[in-house]
Design a protein around this motif. Structure first.
Motif, PDB file in Angstrom:
ATOM      1  N   TYR A  69       5.218   7.976  -7.691  1.00 16.05           N
ATOM      2  CA  TYR A  69       4.576   6.908  -8.476  1.00 16.05           C
ATOM      3  C   TYR A  69       4.304   7.380  -9.909  1.00 16.05           C
ATOM      4  O   TYR A  69       4.508   6.643 -10.860  1.00 16.05           O
ATOM      5  CB  TYR A  69       3.251   6.495  -7.831  1.00 16.05           C
ATOM      6  CG  TYR A  69       3.348   5.514  -6.688  1.00 16.05           C
ATOM      7  CD1 TYR A  69       4.571   5.176  -6.108  1.00 16.05           C
ATOM      8  CD2 TYR A  69       2.200   4.926  -6.183  1.00 16.05           C
ATOM      9  CE1 TYR A  69       4.625   4.278  -5.056  1.00 16.05           C
ATOM     10  CE2 TYR A  69       2.250   4.019  -5.132  1.00 16.05           C
ATOM     11  CZ  TYR A  69       3.469   3.703  -4.565  1.00 16.05           C
ATOM     12  OH  TYR A  69       3.518   2.812  -3.524  1.00 16.05           O
ATOM     13  N   GLY A  70       3.827   8.600 -10.024  1.00 12.08           N
ATOM     14  CA  GLY A  70       3.535   9.124 -11.355  1.00 12.08           C
ATOM     15  C   GLY A  70       4.783   9.190 -12.218  1.00 12.08           C
ATOM     16  O   GLY A  70       4.753   8.860 -13.414  1.00 12.08           O
ATOM     17  N   ARG A  71       5.887   9.594 -11.625  1.00 17.22           N
ATOM     18  CA  ARG A  71       7.138   9.654 -12.387  1.00 17.22           C
ATOM     19  C   ARG A  71       7.651   8.244 -12.709  1.00 17.22           C
ATOM     20  O   ARG A  71       8.189   8.000 -13.792  1.00 17.22           O
ATOM     21  CB  ARG A  71       8.181  10.456 -11.602  1.00 17.22           C
ATOM     22  CG  ARG A  71       7.815  11.930 -11.463  1.00 17.22           C
ATOM     23  CD  ARG A  71       8.944  12.738 -10.831  1.00 17.22           C
ATOM     24  NE  ARG A  71       9.187  12.404  -9.439  1.00 17.22           N
ATOM     25  CZ  ARG A  71       8.589  12.987  -8.400  1.00 17.22           C
ATOM     26  NH1 ARG A  71       7.699  13.931  -8.606  1.00 17.22           N
ATOM     27  NH2 ARG A  71       8.891  12.638  -7.160  1.00 17.22           N
TER      28      ARG A  71
ATOM     29  N   GLY B  81      -6.364   3.600 -11.614  1.00 14.64           N
ATOM     30  CA  GLY B  81      -6.834   4.951 -11.915  1.00 14.64           C
ATOM     31  C   GLY B  81      -6.675   5.948 -10.785  1.00 14.64           C
ATOM     32  O   GLY B  81      -6.620   7.158 -11.031  1.00 14.64           O
ATOM     33  N   ASP B  82      -6.567   5.453  -9.558  1.00 11.04           N
ATOM     34  CA  ASP B  82      -6.414   6.373  -8.424  1.00 11.04           C
ATOM     35  C   ASP B  82      -5.000   6.932  -8.302  1.00 11.04           C
ATOM     36  O   ASP B  82      -4.741   7.821  -7.489  1.00 11.04           O
ATOM     37  CB  ASP B  82      -6.830   5.692  -7.116  1.00 11.04           C
ATOM     38  CG  ASP B  82      -5.965   4.479  -6.771  1.00 11.04           C
ATOM     39  OD1 ASP B  82      -4.983   4.213  -7.487  1.00 11.04           O
ATOM     40  OD2 ASP B  82      -6.282   3.801  -5.781  1.00 11.04           O
ATOM     41  N   GLY B  83      -4.078   6.398  -9.109  1.00 16.49           N
ATOM     42  CA  GLY B  83      -2.706   6.882  -9.072  1.00 16.49           C
ATOM     43  C   GLY B  83      -1.945   6.470  -7.834  1.00 16.49           C
ATOM     44  O   GLY B  83      -0.789   6.871  -7.641  1.00 16.49           O
ATOM     45  N   ALA B  84      -2.578   5.676  -6.977  1.00 13.15           N
ATOM     46  CA  ALA B  84      -1.968   5.298  -5.701  1.00 13.15           C
ATOM     47  C   ALA B  84      -1.852   3.795  -5.509  1.00 13.15           C
ATOM     48  O   ALA B  84      -1.075   3.342  -4.666  1.00 13.15           O
ATOM     49  CB  ALA B  84      -2.784   5.884  -4.549  1.00 13.15           C
TER      50      ALA B  84
ATOM     51  N   LEU C 293       0.845  -1.191   0.000  1.00 17.49           N
ATOM     52  CA  LEU C 293       0.000   0.000   0.000  1.00 17.49           C
ATOM     53  C   LEU C 293       0.882   1.243   0.000  1.00 17.49           C
ATOM     54  O   LEU C 293       2.001   1.236   0.536  1.00 17.49           O
ATOM     55  CB  LEU C 293      -0.904   0.011   1.233  1.00 17.49           C
ATOM     56  CG  LEU C 293      -1.944  -1.102   1.328  1.00 17.49           C
ATOM     57  CD1 LEU C 293      -2.645  -1.053   2.688  1.00 17.49           C
ATOM     58  CD2 LEU C 293      -2.952  -0.994   0.194  1.00 17.49           C
ATOM     59  N   LEU C 294       0.355   2.302  -0.562  1.00 19.50           N
ATOM     60  CA  LEU C 294       1.100   3.566  -0.629  1.00 19.50           C
ATOM     61  C   LEU C 294       1.532   4.024   0.767  1.00 19.50           C
ATOM     62  O   LEU C 294       2.654   4.505   0.951  1.00 19.50           O
ATOM     63  CB  LEU C 294       0.236   4.623  -1.307  1.00 19.50           C
ATOM     64  CG  LEU C 294       0.865   5.994  -1.556  1.00 19.50           C
ATOM     65  CD1 LEU C 294       0.360   6.577  -2.866  1.00 19.50           C
ATOM     66  CD2 LEU C 294       0.555   6.941  -0.412  1.00 19.50           C
ATOM     67  N   GLU C 295       0.647   3.840   1.747  1.00 16.26           N
ATOM     68  CA  GLU C 295       0.973   4.296   3.098  1.00 16.26           C
ATOM     69  C   GLU C 295       2.166   3.517   3.679  1.00 16.26           C
ATOM     70  O   GLU C 295       2.961   4.067   4.459  1.00 16.26           O
ATOM     71  CB  GLU C 295      -0.242   4.131   4.007  1.00 16.26           C
ATOM     72  CG  GLU C 295      -1.406   5.060   3.679  1.00 16.26           C
ATOM     73  CD  GLU C 295      -2.212   4.634   2.451  1.00 16.26           C
ATOM     74  OE1 GLU C 295      -2.013   3.494   1.968  1.00 16.26           O
ATOM     75  OE2 GLU C 295      -3.010   5.445   1.962  1.00 16.26           O
TER      76      GLU C 295
END
Lengths: 76, 146
Positions: free
Chosen positions: B42-44, B55-58, B23-25
């Protein structure tokens, strides 16, 4: 990107979907691709092969032609 | 090590340890950064084609060769179960971990099971084949369908 038991089964799979069979890759070739792509993936110093590197890798394994050219736009 | 590399290494090592992308956290805690900073990284990393995100980018859908969702390509290494994104990535998991493993998948036409032991030098001799429908130039147009 799938496994198949034989070329005949690849042909049947493609026929059922109305597509022409693509180049076939042996397991020893696939292992070399796996090592090249992912061998350093968990390390800080790693990168995904560039298009030029990809073409060189494919050619070294005998995988040639437009299908394996990351810059080709002519493969149908 | 720059921030994006730190995040990438944290993601991949956590995946290697647990069997699925974190998880991102969890990544934020590991690297001592905010969730917002991790999401930007994450986007980079997506732009660098090292992660594929939902789709949530996370949420990590793919940290190739590892999959964030169940697939027909399963790999066991040192007792940990992983899902691979595709046949290529199924061999990629033992290659990335530098450990022997067992690849379990199937022939997509006959559905015959494949149980393929892989050691540090590669898979045992096998007449099974790999077939990819999408040409190399199009792989990242739709990485889920290749």
């Amino acid at each position: 990107m799938l496994f198949f038991r034989s070329e005949e089964l690849i042909a049947a799979w493609c026929q059922a979907r109305g597509v022409s069979p693509r180049p076939v890759v042996r397991m020893d070739q696939l292992w070399q691709l796996a090592v090249t792509w992912y061998g350093t993936r968990l390390e800080p110093v790693s990168h995904r092969p560039t298009p030029a590197e990809m073409r060189s890798i494919f050619e070294s394994l005998g995988l040639e032609g437009d299908f394996w050219d990351p810059r080709a736009d002519s493969f149908e | 090590m720059d921030f994006d590399t730190t995040v990438k290494v944290a993601v991949y090592r956590a995946t290697a340890e647990s069997g699925s992308p974190p998880l991102l956290e969890v990544v934020a805690e590991k690297v001592g950064a905010t969730a917002a900073a991790i999401k930007q990284a994450y986007g980079r990393l997506r732009a660098s084609r090292l992660l594929l995100l939902e789709g949530d980018g996370a949420t990590i859908r793919m940290a190739p060769p590892f999959s964030g969702v169940p697939t027909q390509h399963r790999v066991t290494v040192d007792g940990t179960e992983y899902y691979a994104n595709c046949a290529w990535d199924a061999l990629g998991i033992p290659a990335a971990l530098h450990r022997p493993g067992l690849v379990r998948s199937r022939c997509d036409q006959s559905l015959e099971p494949l149980d393929l032991p892989v050691d540090l030098n590669g898979p045992e001799p096998s007449a099974w084949l790999f077939h990819c429908l999408v040409p190399a130039a199009k792989w990242w147009d739709d990485l889920v369908f290749t």
